[in-house]
Motif scaffolding. Structure first.
Motif, mmCIF file in Angstrom:
data_model
loop_
_atom_site.group_PDB
_atom_site.id
_atom_site.type_symbol
_atom_site.label_atom_id
_atom_site.label_comp_id
_atom_site.label_asym_id
_atom_site.label_seq_id
_atom_site.Cartn_x
_atom_site.Cartn_y
_atom_site.Cartn_z
ATOM 1 N N CYS A 84 -13.267 53.737 -17.462
ATOM 2 C CA CYS A 84 -13.188 54.694 -18.568
ATOM 3 C C CYS A 84 -12.419 55.941 -18.115
ATOM 4 O O CYS A 84 -12.802 56.582 -17.123
ATOM 5 C CB CYS A 84 -14.604 55.073 -19.015
ATOM 6 S SG CYS A 84 -14.657 56.128 -20.459
ATOM 7 N N PHE A 85 -11.372 56.272 -18.840
ATOM 8 C CA PHE A 85 -10.590 57.492 -18.605
ATOM 9 C C PHE A 85 -10.076 57.587 -17.158
ATOM 10 O O PHE A 85 -9.974 58.682 -16.593
ATOM 11 C CB PHE A 85 -11.403 58.748 -18.949
ATOM 12 C CG PHE A 85 -11.925 58.768 -20.362
ATOM 13 C CD1 PHE A 85 -11.163 58.289 -21.410
ATOM 14 C CD2 PHE A 85 -13.188 59.268 -20.649
ATOM 15 C CE1 PHE A 85 -11.645 58.297 -22.715
ATOM 16 C CE2 PHE A 85 -13.676 59.297 -21.952
ATOM 17 C CZ PHE A 85 -12.906 58.805 -22.984
ATOM 18 N N TRP B 231 -11.081 68.468 -9.681
ATOM 19 C CA TRP B 231 -12.505 68.159 -9.491
ATOM 20 C C TRP B 231 -13.354 69.430 -9.546
ATOM 21 O O TRP B 231 -14.322 69.577 -8.814
ATOM 22 C CB TRP B 231 -12.686 67.445 -8.138
ATOM 23 C CG TRP B 231 -12.043 66.103 -8.100
ATOM 24 C CD1 TRP B 231 -12.554 64.944 -8.640
ATOM 25 C CD2 TRP B 231 -10.805 65.733 -7.490
ATOM 26 N NE1 TRP B 231 -11.698 63.891 -8.410
ATOM 27 C CE2 TRP B 231 -10.619 64.344 -7.702
ATOM 28 C CE3 TRP B 231 -9.825 66.435 -6.792
ATOM 29 C CZ2 TRP B 231 -9.496 63.653 -7.253
ATOM 30 C CZ3 TRP B 231 -8.711 65.739 -6.337
ATOM 31 C CH2 TRP B 231 -8.555 64.363 -6.566
ATOM 32 N N GLY C 252 -13.853 54.236 -11.037
ATOM 33 C CA GLY C 252 -13.501 55.604 -11.402
ATOM 34 C C GLY C 252 -14.663 56.267 -12.126
ATOM 35 O O GLY C 252 -14.529 56.731 -13.255
ATOM 36 N N ALA D 214 -13.976 54.529 -3.054
ATOM 37 C CA ALA D 214 -12.942 53.489 -2.998
ATOM 38 C C ALA D 214 -11.798 53.865 -3.919
ATOM 39 O O ALA D 214 -11.981 54.563 -4.915
ATOM 40 C CB ALA D 214 -13.522 52.139 -3.416
ATOM 41 N N ASP D 215 -10.625 53.379 -3.548
ATOM 42 C CA ASP D 215 -9.433 53.489 -4.392
ATOM 43 C C ASP D 215 -9.389 52.230 -5.236
ATOM 44 O O ASP D 215 -9.446 51.117 -4.697
ATOM 45 C CB ASP D 215 -8.207 53.574 -3.475
ATOM 46 C CG ASP D 215 -6.901 53.739 -4.247
ATOM 47 O OD1 ASP D 215 -6.849 53.371 -5.437
ATOM 48 O OD2 ASP D 215 -5.937 54.233 -3.639
ATOM 49 N N ILE D 216 -9.280 52.389 -6.547
ATOM 50 C CA ILE D 216 -9.354 51.185 -7.391
ATOM 51 C C ILE D 216 -8.103 50.319 -7.262
ATOM 52 O O ILE D 216 -8.067 49.216 -7.805
ATOM 53 C CB ILE D 216 -9.662 51.500 -8.869
ATOM 54 C CG1 ILE D 216 -8.512 52.228 -9.564
ATOM 55 C CG2 ILE D 216 -10.937 52.289 -9.002
ATOM 56 C CD1 ILE D 216 -8.700 52.268 -11.076
ATOM 57 N N ASP E 60 -15.388 55.746 -6.842
ATOM 58 C CA ASP E 60 -14.417 56.779 -7.180
ATOM 59 C C ASP E 60 -13.697 57.154 -5.895
ATOM 60 O O ASP E 60 -14.212 56.949 -4.792
ATOM 61 C CB ASP E 60 -15.103 58.017 -7.788
ATOM 62 C CG ASP E 60 -14.121 58.896 -8.563
ATOM 63 O OD1 ASP E 60 -14.042 58.768 -9.796
ATOM 64 O OD2 ASP E 60 -13.410 59.708 -7.919
ATOM 65 N N ILE E 61 -12.521 57.748 -6.058
ATOM 66 C CA ILE E 61 -11.757 58.149 -4.880
ATOM 67 C C ILE E 61 -12.246 59.481 -4.311
ATOM 68 O O ILE E 61 -12.003 59.805 -3.165
ATOM 69 C CB ILE E 61 -10.250 58.215 -5.238
ATOM 70 C CG1 ILE E 61 -9.397 58.015 -3.990
ATOM 71 C CG2 ILE E 61 -9.898 59.505 -5.972
ATOM 72 C CD1 ILE E 61 -7.965 57.620 -4.301
ATOM 73 N N GLY F 47 -16.194 59.080 -11.453
ATOM 74 C CA GLY F 47 -16.215 60.542 -11.518
ATOM 75 C C GLY F 47 -17.577 61.090 -11.151
ATOM 76 O O GLY F 47 -18.200 60.665 -10.172
ATOM 77 N N GLN G 150 -20.336 58.686 -17.355
ATOM 78 C CA GLN G 150 -20.479 57.397 -18.049
ATOM 79 C C GLN G 150 -21.546 56.541 -17.360
ATOM 80 O O GLN G 150 -22.197 55.720 -18.010
ATOM 81 C CB GLN G 150 -19.147 56.626 -18.057
ATOM 82 C CG GLN G 150 -17.929 57.400 -18.510
ATOM 83 C CD GLN G 150 -17.960 57.791 -19.973
ATOM 84 O OE1 GLN G 150 -18.710 57.219 -20.771
ATOM 85 N NE2 GLN G 150 -17.166 58.778 -20.343
HETATM 86 C C1 LIG Z 1 -11.121 61.737 -16.003
HETATM 87 S S1 LIG Z 1 -12.104 61.232 -14.673
HETATM 88 C C2 LIG Z 1 -13.146 60.030 -15.488
HETATM 89 C C3 LIG Z 1 -14.439 59.818 -14.800
HETATM 90 C C4 LIG Z 1 -15.432 58.952 -15.564
HETATM 91 N N1 LIG Z 1 -14.959 57.619 -15.743
HETATM 92 C C5 LIG Z 1 -15.744 59.575 -16.904
HETATM 93 O O1 LIG Z 1 -15.323 59.063 -17.932
HETATM 94 O O2 LIG Z 1 -16.447 60.601 -16.912
HETATM 95 C C6 LIG Z 1 -11.031 60.230 -13.721
HETATM 96 C C7 LIG Z 1 -11.616 59.836 -12.372
HETATM 97 O O3 LIG Z 1 -10.718 58.916 -11.754
HETATM 98 C C8 LIG Z 1 -10.808 59.131 -10.350
HETATM 99 N N2 LIG Z 1 -9.640 58.512 -9.733
HETATM 100 C C9 LIG Z 1 -8.347 58.871 -9.850
HETATM 101 N N3 LIG Z 1 -7.575 58.017 -9.153
HETATM 102 C C10 LIG Z 1 -8.400 57.097 -8.589
HETATM 103 C C11 LIG Z 1 -8.215 55.953 -7.767
HETATM 104 N N4 LIG Z 1 -7.003 55.584 -7.370
HETATM 105 N N5 LIG Z 1 -9.291 55.241 -7.394
HETATM 106 C C12 LIG Z 1 -10.540 55.611 -7.766
HETATM 107 N N6 LIG Z 1 -10.775 56.676 -8.563
HETATM 108 C C13 LIG Z 1 -9.724 57.414 -8.959
HETATM 109 C C14 LIG Z 1 -10.878 60.648 -10.213
HETATM 110 O O4 LIG Z 1 -11.409 61.046 -8.967
HETATM 111 C C15 LIG Z 1 -11.785 61.000 -11.394
HETATM 112 O O5 LIG Z 1 -13.131 61.046 -10.974
#
Ligand SMILES: C[S@@+](CC[C@H](N)C(=O)[O-])C[C@H]1O[C@@H](n2cnc3c(N)ncnc32)[C@H](O)[C@@H]1O
Length: 288
Positions: free
Chosen positions: A131-132, A29, A64, A113-115, A87-88, A66, A70
């Motif tokens: 996304c990602f 991060w 998620g 939140a944890d997805i 996001d986590i 971030g 997005q």
């Molecule tokens: C590569 S980033 C993508 C962020 C955003 N979707 C983008 O495309 O810019 C991945 C994100 O997933 C989040 N993440 C990872 N594991 C997660 C979980 N179990 N629950 C929620 N978010 C999570 C991370 O904190 C990070 O912000």
């Protein structure tokens, strides 16, 4: 991605950002990664968000989010839909909130939140957008099952992921392929899957989604296409460079081999070089 069944979430608790520490994930991060995520979203927005527009009044869970890279595009493309972005990472959420409110959007609320374990009642949202992020989840079927539960019957899911195995480039040296493979290995060791793009069809099907559609979205970069090689540097090569220490400390590459591989990747952005990569955009629907 329009639908006729707006569904409101006004009964949800107030958007809140908590301060617990999340688990780590491969890209981390850092401020540098935040910049890369924004470069990625703005550079690829035209390619990846094409076809994703939500009806006024509909409710969308962004899983998620971030740093909101997005989110800005979602909120701007569907200004009358209501987004809940989770996001986590509380730090990322704080950055996302600043960015989105700084851009003047009022149709997004944020929540930590944890997805894989969401704090929303079943059938809360009309749509889910990811996304990602699935690429970082140790068991993506658990995440998809959780996301399907909070989707109303007939609601849609959109998942966008890359697949580093789709990267072809010239010159294509073993050293360049090796540094990419280091990231694939590190991500697998961290419980993720950098080759998940090719798996979206079966993952959505195994999760019980119907009407699955996969749209491969290819990028091609060379010096003949303005700004395309700059995007490869800022988005793809920067992502690989971000795991240098982990690859060396993990014994996957020695510093010389690593630097040679990175230098060779940069050569693909120079005269007569090319770089091609495919993203996979999957959509599906929850059964009624
Ligand atoms: C590569 S980033 C993508 C962020 C955003 N979707 C983008 O495309 O810019 C991945 C994100 O997933 C989040 N993440 C990872 N594991 C997660 C979980 N179990 N629950 C929620 N978010 C999570 C991370 O904190 C990070 O912000």
């Amino acid at each position: 991605m329009y639908n006729d069944y707006p569904h409101h979430i006004s009964d949800q608790p107030e958007a809140k950002i908590m301060s617990e520490s999340p688990h780590s994930y491969i890209h981390g991060w850092s401020d540098r990664e935040s910049i890369r995520l924004h470069d990625q979203a703005s550079g690829l927005g035209f390619l990846l968000h094409e076809g994703t527009r939500y009806l006024p009044g509909s409710t969308v869970l962004e899983a998620g989010c971030g740093v909101g890279a997005q989110t800005i595009l979602l909120a701007g493309n569907s200004p009358h839909a209501q987004f809940v972005s989770v996001d986590i990472s509380p730090d990322s959420l704080a950055k996302a909130q600043d960015r989105v409110s700084g851009a003047g959007y009022t149709n997004v609320t944020f929540r930590q939140a944890d997805i894989c374990s969401l704090p929303f009642p079943a059938e809360t949202f009309d749509h889910v957008f990811v996304c990602f992020t699935l690429e970082h989840i140790p068991d993506p079927l658990v995440a998809l099952d959780t996301l399907r539960k909070v989707l109303r019957p007939g609601g849609t899911i959109t998942v966008i992921e890359g697949d580093h195995g789709s990267a072809i480039f010239y010159p294509g040296t073993p050293a360049a392929h090796h540094v990419i493979n280091c990231l694939v290995t590190l991500q697998r060791q961290a419980g993720g899957n950098a080759l998940i793009g090719r798996e979206l069809e079966h993952l959505l099907a195994d999760s019980g989604f119907i009407d699955i559609h996969i749209s491969p979205r290819q990028t091609y970069a060379s010096q003949n296409i303005p700004r395309s090689s700059e995007a490869v540097k800022k988005i793809f090569i920067a992502m690989i460079e971000g795991v240098r220490e982990q690859a060396i400390e993990g014994g996957l590459a020695d510093p010389d081999a690593w630097d040679r591989g990175i230098r060779d990747l940069y050569r693909t952005t120079e005269q007569n070089g090319m770089f091609c990569y495919t993203f996979f955009k999957a959509t599906g629907r929850k059964t009624v």
